[in-house]
Write an enzyme that holds these catalytic residues in place. Structure first.
Site, PDB file in Angstrom:
ATOM      1  N   CYS A 152       6.088  20.599  34.426  1.00  0.00           N
ATOM      2  CA  CYS A 152       6.088  19.948  35.727  1.00  0.00           C
ATOM      3  C   CYS A 152       7.466  19.318  35.878  1.00  0.00           C
ATOM      4  CB  CYS A 152       4.985  18.895  35.822  1.00  0.00           C
ATOM      5  SG  CYS A 152       4.950  18.037  37.412  1.00  0.00           S
ATOM      6  N   CYS A 196       7.276  15.568  37.437  1.00  0.00           N
ATOM      7  CA  CYS A 196       6.678  14.443  36.712  1.00  0.00           C
ATOM      8  C   CYS A 196       6.023  14.959  35.436  1.00  0.00           C
ATOM      9  CB  CYS A 196       5.704  13.676  37.593  1.00  0.00           C
ATOM     10  SG  CYS A 196       4.473  14.711  38.419  1.00  0.00           S
ATOM     11  N   SER A 197       4.685  14.928  35.371  1.00  0.00           N
ATOM     12  CA  SER A 197       4.022  15.383  34.146  1.00  0.00           C
ATOM     13  C   SER A 197       2.619  15.914  34.434  1.00  0.00           C
ATOM     14  CB  SER A 197       3.936  14.232  33.138  1.00  0.00           C
ATOM     15  OG  SER A 197       3.235  13.128  33.700  1.00  0.00           O
ATOM     16  N   CYS A 198       2.447  16.585  35.557  1.00  0.00           N
ATOM     17  CA  CYS A 198       1.126  17.056  35.962  1.00  0.00           C
ATOM     18  C   CYS A 198       0.622  18.169  35.041  1.00  0.00           C
ATOM     19  CB  CYS A 198       1.173  17.588  37.389  1.00  0.00           C
ATOM     20  SG  CYS A 198       1.571  16.333  38.616  1.00  0.00           S
TER      21      CYS A 198
END
Length: 200
Positions: free
Chosen positions: A103, A106-108
């Protein structure tokens, strides 16, 4: 003279301070925080994804449905995804293809299926370099792929989450589902590792 030490407090203290501030301002209830923590620790775990992978390895019809519509297929196993995760795209690795997810913003992840993202997945170095230097980044993480294996990087979007379906180790063909689940890792479902059967 005032101290110039600007080191950040440990993450646990920062989280506790944020939680306290939210509760004091009635922005969130303590029980809501507790519910999220419970889900993260007990319900949103890689074992969910391992169940999906093991079923796909042993049931060709389920695998077909999983690749066609991942979100619908996982519900057959009693698993759910948040409403804003509109699509679960399952990426099948092969002997000549390695899919890997990231991602860049971000960190999805599909966290209810494969678990919360590991620390390195959130790291800016991983997120920025993987799309440009995928083979190098994977090698640095311990996955040294030969040139004949192509690498395809998939970047999570607002409503689409990805999950990698690893290649089943040949020596595990014929194993029961419960035993197969034990060898599936979060890293393999992100695509930064390839599975090997454990020594018997």
């Amino acid at each position: 003279m005032a101290s110039t030490d600007q080191r950040a407090a440990p993450v646990e203290r920062r989280v506790a301070a944020l939680e306290q501030a939210f509760v004091e301002r009635n922005l969130v209830r303590t029980e809501d925080v507790d519910a999220v923590v419970h889900n993260a620790e007990e319900n949103w775990v890689p074992e969910n994804g391992a169940k999906v992978v093991a079923r796909a390895w042993t049931d060709a019809d389920f695998k077909r449905r999983l690749l066609e519509n991942g979100k619908a297929a996982v519900t057959e196993l009693g698993l759910a995804m948040p409403p804003h995760h509109k699509h679960l795209v399952v990426l099948e690795n092969t002997q000549t293809l390695q899919n890997v997810i990231c991602c860049t913003l971000c960190s999805c992840t599909a966290f209810t299926i494969i678990g919360l993202p590991p620390g390195w997945y959130k790291d800016f170095e991983y997120r920025s370099r993987l799309v440009r230097q995928s083979r190098t980044v994977l090698r640095e993480m311990g996955l040294d792929l030969p040139d004949e294996i192509d690498i395809k990087v998939w970047d999570t979007t607002t409503d689409t989450r990805y999950m990698v379906l690893p290649v089943q180790p040949e020596e595990t063909i014929g194993w029961p589902e419960d035993k197969l689940r034990e060898i599936v890792t979060k890293d393999s479902m992100i695509g930064v590792s390839r599975l090997e059967a454990p020594y018997r």
